[in-house]
Design a protein around this motif. Structure first.
Motif, short mmCIF file in Angstrom:
data_model
loop_
_atom_site.label_atom_id
_atom_site.label_comp_id
_atom_site.label_asym_id
_atom_site.label_seq_id
_atom_site.Cartn_x
_atom_site.Cartn_y
_atom_site.Cartn_z
N GLU A 52 -64.79 68.16 5.98
CA GLU A 52 -64.78 68.83 7.18
C GLU A 52 -63.89 70.19 7.41
N GLY A 53 -64.43 70.95 7.64
CA GLY A 53 -63.94 72.48 7.93
C GLY A 53 -63.93 73.09 6.32
N ASP A 54 -64.68 72.60 5.61
CA ASP A 54 -64.73 73.30 4.42
C ASP A 54 -66.13 73.18 3.60
N ARG A 55 -66.33 73.64 2.36
CA ARG A 55 -67.61 73.68 1.57
C ARG A 55 -67.40 73.33 0.37
N ILE A 56 -68.03 72.10 -0.12
CA ILE A 56 -67.92 71.68 -1.43
C ILE A 56 -68.67 72.56 -2.26
N THR A 114 -76.28 70.62 0.28
CA THR A 114 -76.99 70.83 1.84
C THR A 114 -76.42 71.98 2.55
N SER A 115 -77.11 72.37 3.51
CA SER A 115 -76.82 73.83 4.33
C SER A 115 -75.55 73.64 5.16
N ASP A 116 -74.89 72.41 5.41
CA ASP A 116 -73.70 72.29 6.00
C ASP A 116 -72.59 72.36 5.06
N GLY A 117 -72.49 72.41 4.07
CA GLY A 117 -71.64 72.59 2.84
C GLY A 117 -71.19 71.48 2.22
N GLY A 118 -71.91 70.26 2.74
CA GLY A 118 -71.79 69.01 1.75
C GLY A 118 -72.69 68.85 0.71
N VAL A 119 -72.74 67.79 0.08
CA VAL A 119 -73.74 67.34 -0.98
C VAL A 119 -74.25 65.83 -0.87
N LEU A 120 -75.64 65.94 -1.26
CA LEU A 120 -76.53 64.63 -1.33
C LEU A 120 -76.21 64.04 -2.72
N GLU A 160 -64.44 74.97 -1.28
CA GLU A 160 -64.20 76.55 -1.41
C GLU A 160 -62.67 77.05 -1.21
N PHE A 161 -62.12 75.90 -0.23
CA PHE A 161 -60.67 76.25 0.16
C PHE A 161 -59.73 75.69 -1.04
N GLY A 162 -60.27 75.43 -2.07
CA GLY A 162 -59.22 74.61 -2.97
C GLY A 162 -58.84 73.38 -2.83
N ARG A 163 -59.55 72.69 -2.12
CA ARG A 163 -59.11 71.30 -2.02
C ARG A 163 -59.82 70.41 -3.25
N ALA A 164 -59.49 69.45 -3.77
CA ALA A 164 -60.07 68.80 -4.55
C ALA A 164 -59.71 67.03 -4.19
N VAL A 165 -60.70 66.35 -4.51
CA VAL A 165 -60.47 64.81 -4.39
C VAL A 165 -61.63 64.05 -5.48
N SER A 166 -61.02 63.04 -5.76
CA SER A 166 -61.54 62.28 -6.79
C SER A 166 -62.32 61.05 -5.95
N LEU A 167 -63.62 60.86 -6.21
CA LEU A 167 -64.07 59.82 -5.57
C LEU A 167 -64.55 58.63 -6.71
N LYS A 209 -67.28 61.38 5.52
CA LYS A 209 -66.75 62.44 6.11
C LYS A 209 -65.41 62.61 5.90
N LEU A 210 -64.92 63.42 4.76
CA LEU A 210 -63.68 63.36 4.45
C LEU A 210 -62.84 64.38 5.08
#
Length: 127
Positions: free
Chosen positions: A52-56, A71-77, A96-103, A116-117
């Motif tokens: 939310e509020g960011d782009r992967i 995806t066009s909304d900044g997410g990924v399939l 894009e804003f420097g966040r990182a998360v491991s799934l 939705k993270l």
């Protein structure tokens, strides 16, 4: 005539299932920067990841363990390769804003879903 009634009856039984699938809300998860989240992904359908509020901007993981498409909304399939029962793999996501998360994900044959993270804290902007 019997066939028509049978078709109507089947339609009435199936329609609530179709409505529920169409109305499925994203599963919301919160994270701190560099956290690892455990998720279950569909091995037979596409899964969507949004922050939310960011782009992967990148998804990294073991080669051949998944495919990903922006995806066009900044997410990924994400479509992971099936894993053995009890197995898991990890994907590292950066934004894009420097966040990182491991799934850390396991797979199963369920319909795909959207995750939705939401970051628990704002990103520090470097000057």
């Amino acid at each position: 005539m019997r066939m028509k009634h049978l078709c109507v009856a089947i339609g009435l039984l199936i329609s609530p299932l179709m409505i529920n699938a169409a109305e499925q809300q994203p599963l919301e998860l919160s994270f701190q920067n560099n956290d690892q989240l455990r998720v279950t992904l569909s091995s037979s359908d596409l899964n969507k990841i949004l922050i939310e509020g960011d782009r992967i901007i990148s998804v990294d993981g073991i080669k051949g363990s998944y495919s990903a498409k922006d995806t066009s909304d900044g997410g990924v399939l994400i479509s992971p390769s099936p894993l053995p029962k009890g197995g898991s793999k990890s994907q590292y996501i950066e934004t894009e804003f420097g966040r990182a998360v491991s799934l850390k994900f396991s797979t199963t044959t369920v319909p795909g879903r959207t995750y939705k993270l939401q970051a628990k804290s704002p990103v520090k902007v470097l000057n």
